[in-house]
Design an enzyme around this catalytic site. Sequence first.
Site, PDB file in Angstrom:
ATOM      1  N   LYS A 125     -20.183  79.838  72.012  1.00  0.00           N
ATOM      2  CA  LYS A 125     -20.957  80.927  71.437  1.00  0.00           C
ATOM      3  C   LYS A 125     -20.973  80.747  69.921  1.00  0.00           C
ATOM      4  O   LYS A 125     -19.982  80.332  69.318  1.00  0.00           O
ATOM      5  CB  LYS A 125     -20.286  82.250  71.798  1.00  0.00           C
ATOM      6  N   SER A 200     -23.092  90.006  74.295  1.00  0.00           N
ATOM      7  CA  SER A 200     -23.574  89.208  73.189  1.00  0.00           C
ATOM      8  C   SER A 200     -23.413  87.705  73.418  1.00  0.00           C
ATOM      9  O   SER A 200     -23.918  86.919  72.621  1.00  0.00           O
ATOM     10  CB  SER A 200     -22.839  89.601  71.916  1.00  0.00           C
ATOM     11  N   VAL A 221     -16.320  92.113  73.416  1.00  0.00           N
ATOM     12  CA  VAL A 221     -15.762  93.307  72.797  1.00  0.00           C
ATOM     13  C   VAL A 221     -16.202  94.559  73.543  1.00  0.00           C
ATOM     14  O   VAL A 221     -15.637  95.620  73.375  1.00  0.00           O
ATOM     15  CB  VAL A 221     -16.148  93.394  71.302  1.00  0.00           C
ATOM     16  N   GLY A 222     -17.198  94.447  74.389  1.00  0.00           N
ATOM     17  CA  GLY A 222     -17.646  95.597  75.160  1.00  0.00           C
ATOM     18  C   GLY A 222     -18.262  95.176  76.472  1.00  0.00           C
ATOM     19  O   GLY A 222     -18.876  95.965  77.171  1.00  0.00           O
ATOM     20  N   GLY A 223     -18.092  93.902  76.812  1.00  0.00           N
ATOM     21  CA  GLY A 223     -18.704  93.388  78.028  1.00  0.00           C
ATOM     22  C   GLY A 223     -19.499  92.137  77.736  1.00  0.00           C
ATOM     23  O   GLY A 223     -20.278  91.668  78.559  1.00  0.00           O
ATOM     24  N   SER A 224     -19.295  91.565  76.561  1.00  0.00           N
ATOM     25  CA  SER A 224     -20.167  90.499  76.084  1.00  0.00           C
ATOM     26  C   SER A 224     -20.008  89.179  76.817  1.00  0.00           C
ATOM     27  O   SER A 224     -20.831  88.292  76.656  1.00  0.00           O
ATOM     28  CB  SER A 224     -19.932  90.293  74.591  1.00  0.00           C
TER      29      SER A 224
END
Lengths: 558, 647
Positions: A125, A200, A221-224
């Site tokens: 990434k 992301s 960080v939130g489901g990325s």
Amino acid sequence: FYVHFSNNRKKLIERLEIVAQRRRDDLSKNVEQARKAADKLDTQRRDWIGSLDFEQLRDELQRGHVTCVEAIRAYFHKAILAHEKTNAVTCFILDAERQAEELDEQAKLPYYVKPPLFGVPLSLKECLKVKGYDTTRGFVQDAYHPATEDSIQVEHYKKLGLIPFCQTNVPQSLLSYNCSNPLFGTTTNPYDSTRTCGGSSGGEGALIGAGGSLIGIGTDVGGSVRIPCHFTGTAGIKPSKMRFAHRGGGASVPGKPLIDANDGPMAKDVKTNVEFLRNVWGDIDFQSDRDPYCPPVHWNESVYSSEKKLRVGYYIDDGWFTPTPALQRAVLESKKHLEAAGHTVIPFYPPRLPSVMQLYFRAVCLDGGQYVLNKLLKDIIEPTIRFQVTLWMVPVWIQRILSYPVSLVFPRMGMLMQSLTRDTFELREAYADIEAYREEFVGLMMKDNLDVILCPASIMPAPQHDIPSKVVSGVSYTCLYNLLDFGAGVVPVTAVSKSDEEKLINEYPETDKWYQITKKATLGAVGMPIGVQVAAPPYREEAVLRTMREIEIAVTGK
Amino acid sequence: MGNNFWSTWSPSQRIFSLIWPATILYLIMKLLIEKMWGKNRGAVERFQTRREALFDDFKSRSAPASLVNNPRIVKGNETAEQIETTFNEILKLDLIALKSALQTDKYNAYTVLCAFVWRAIDVNSEINCITEVIREAFNTAEALDDNYAQTGEKGQLFGLPFSVKSNFYMENYDVTVGLAKLLEQPKTTTCPMVQFLSDQGAVPFCLTNVPQGLLSYVSSNPIYGTTKNPWDFSRTPGGSSGGEAALLAAGGAAFGIGSDLAGSLRIPAAFCGLVTLKPTQDRLCVTDTHGGLPGRGRLGLSFGFYTRSVKEQEFLLGLIVGRSEYLELCPMSSPAKLEKHIEKDQKLVIGWFVDDGFNPVVPSNRRAVEETVKSLQAKGHQVVELKLADVSEEFPPFAVADMLFRNVMPDNGAYMSEMYAGEQYDEHMKLFIRLVCLKQNFLVSFLLRYGVMPFAKLALSKRLACIGSAYNSDLAACRQNQENTDSYKLQWIRYWKSKKIDALICPSFITPAQPFEYPAQLSNGAFITGLFNMLDVPAGVVPVSPVNQKDVDQLIDGFSTEGDLLLKKQREAARGTTGLPNAVQVVTLPNCEEMCLRVMRLVEESAEGVQRLQWRVGASAAPIDVENTPAGVVSSLEHFERVNLLH
């Protein structure tokens, strides 16, 4: 003032457009150079190497039947094909060919012992630091600022023999679950180009889903990591934050505690994830020595290979956002698979999800979103997240005032409008509540003696590109486990069926705008992949992987 | 005429004229009382009654006279004298020896518990370190003995009585942290650390005192009173684990447990002459406690043990860190066991400093570090002097101190203010609490930051100004401070590795034990301990050579106050400390507790003249020089004798 501001902004955007265009031109050249490198390899040979799975390629590399250079060239080719289809790549790491040549030369030395993942191509990434390459996070203003050193993790992957060969696309600021930015454009879903690949780590998901890489690294960080895996039919896991070193990370909001980003592997299947992590965590001292904050917790084979039957808690609706029928069916099918394998599966109810969503947003945007907003206002704003940015521009106190009338009509929206932090007192309160919630959640699992949790991976299959910023609250299934700092992974299970679509039309709620948008976005999604999520407390990632692997075997037979 | 006037009233008029002033007086009195105690006065009184009753019960149950012919008492139970002799023998043993005696059936759990309760009750009546006793303790000990008789199995900590810091949850017991409003709210869960120790056979028998709200290093509060330092009754044992440390130092428990947020384990260890180690936060994760500062910023909250020696510390930490039985109770704790191997004869690189750049320490604490470093050097280890100012150009020591204080109060003290609302303030913490509450008023905080603090910086104290100016003006400032903290941590690690050191030795605190009134005035002392919570690194405390007369004499010309008000207070606080415990702090990289323990052991072996307290049995051996000895020490020596430690 407004005229002055808009004039300044226009000039800024003009300058940024020039930079962005130059960067896109550079990417075109970069792709051409990668294509030239790939073309050095015989077509038939290339296709054969490309047909090998992770284990097969690794074994062939170990035996010397495939050279590192050949592997890299083969995957340059496959990645280019995937890139043409989905626009997943931001940069090919041309240095990979040199690294491969070096490894091939070393392999000729009689005393040389090949590292366990010798020569395997690895995609990264874009926000992971690679020396000499950009980490823009989708901001034009950060283009042409190459990293001066590898992050500890990238160093470690190279030591294990892996060769990073390309960087993949991300949404601007990393805080959305689509994958568009003004610098590199939009990355599409390999199954349907009108739909997003997620975010992301969306570029990573698209690349792997389109066959352009065997294994990649995202951050979550939130489901990325998990949302792109779910949207693109791939498998990945986000470990708890302590299992990887963090020095040199590129955080989207520096300074936020408790909701830490962590790297996570992504691959076509769970088996590859396991093999990767077995090697990385088997050698975790490399990272601990360089970042002492990373505890030396090694891969726990006894947990992964255990014959002991697991106790699994499952839920299909978290009480905040009802998933579309396909996702519920996926959980129920996985439940059957696990029960058939002899495990105990019982219902579990995550407590107070609505207030958890509030806590999550308060902690992630700990300054009320000001840091990110300031950065966005100095950049070209990606159209697909303009809606989200507009919301952020509304002062927190106005949002609070408006939330009361909105609550009367749309209670969930009203609650979310109270989510941004107003002052330091509220921020401290949010931290305290998160810590208390962690204890409570783990306590509930211990009371039922649960090993892992099984639940939906998201609220819907892959939607169109602009939907994520309109349904920000749809991250509740994944961000819960970031708030808890659990290890959590996603494994593909099924695809949207005709009967799911019929159920969607007939049974799915339309009680507020979010449900309406979700319903509309899910129409026409027949055939899109659906995954399920498995989660467990920190340091129990091996139990998560074991559960994921058993589901994978039940679904695919191998 | 007056008499006539009154006599002309009707009886009803007379009654009415009395009712009105009586009512007014009643309302005034009620207001005053409620202002003092709030609505919790009744709860406090009920608690005090219950507390005294339980103390009396424990006293009578452990009294040798009442245990005559009790079949559970081993090694002779026919006379009170026999039992007392046994008790005194038990109480002389250190933890390892006592554990061995229990494991080999020399003593049983019940006898050992009775011995410690007997001693603890006496100790408590002198120094007030216990908040309440744990009612089930005697039943627990009986059950342990009965279970052993049936199964032949003993846990590793079988029969060892230990005290519990009162902010740890225990089922059916209140956790008030000295706040009356939290009384009569018994907890429904037990802290996993206490549960684990109990599962291993240890016997929790009392809860120990803490500062009101846990936010000071004087263990004093209106509900339980003030805990004295057993070495000098006019001084504090430190805080927030002060009651725990005082009890163990006085010989009233086999070991103790505590938490550390800014020095709460280490300050009492330094003041009372004990060994402790604050681990990296996640190395030993503990839940079900009152954290003192829920929602704190970048500060590691750690838990650990109090022991008398490093060997004991290694034993207890090794027993719990990374153990699967503990992980079942607390899944979020790190599974990395304490087992990194370090060569016994390996020569280490030891970093050291005596000046943290923010607040100098008094001569005794400086000498402790210098002597320790010298003796380690003599043993062949390489020593490197560090300067904290060199760690980061971006963040000089005063900026780091500001960072720390802003992390302690990310909300500028709003939570603290709320916590103390409606409470009677503890007499020794009044100043601190009032300042925090005043700071909540916008106008006051504005004047403070822009008017008073610049003046204070010039005329009173740079350090006071730094503390008073530490303020998160808004969310962006709070986020930036946390980003700065992360950046400083990285720079600390980089600096450490560039110097290639294995461990760091530095002062354990700015003074030895202080009189009760000074902690509220000397918050600046928390920097040298709180720094290592902000960095989240292991930090241990080891006693070394006690304070000597020369140290005290040097306070005049060996400790410059630079015209700083707080340094003057510091000097005053350190007067009359001759003979008190002195210690050094040992620090390592995160997750390197093994190296920390290794160096702590080296320090312990090189220390000379270290003493411990022993309860006086019978008449005083030598007359006390009342003329030249501080009153608090005289009080201490009437009950404790100071015994040299043998290694």
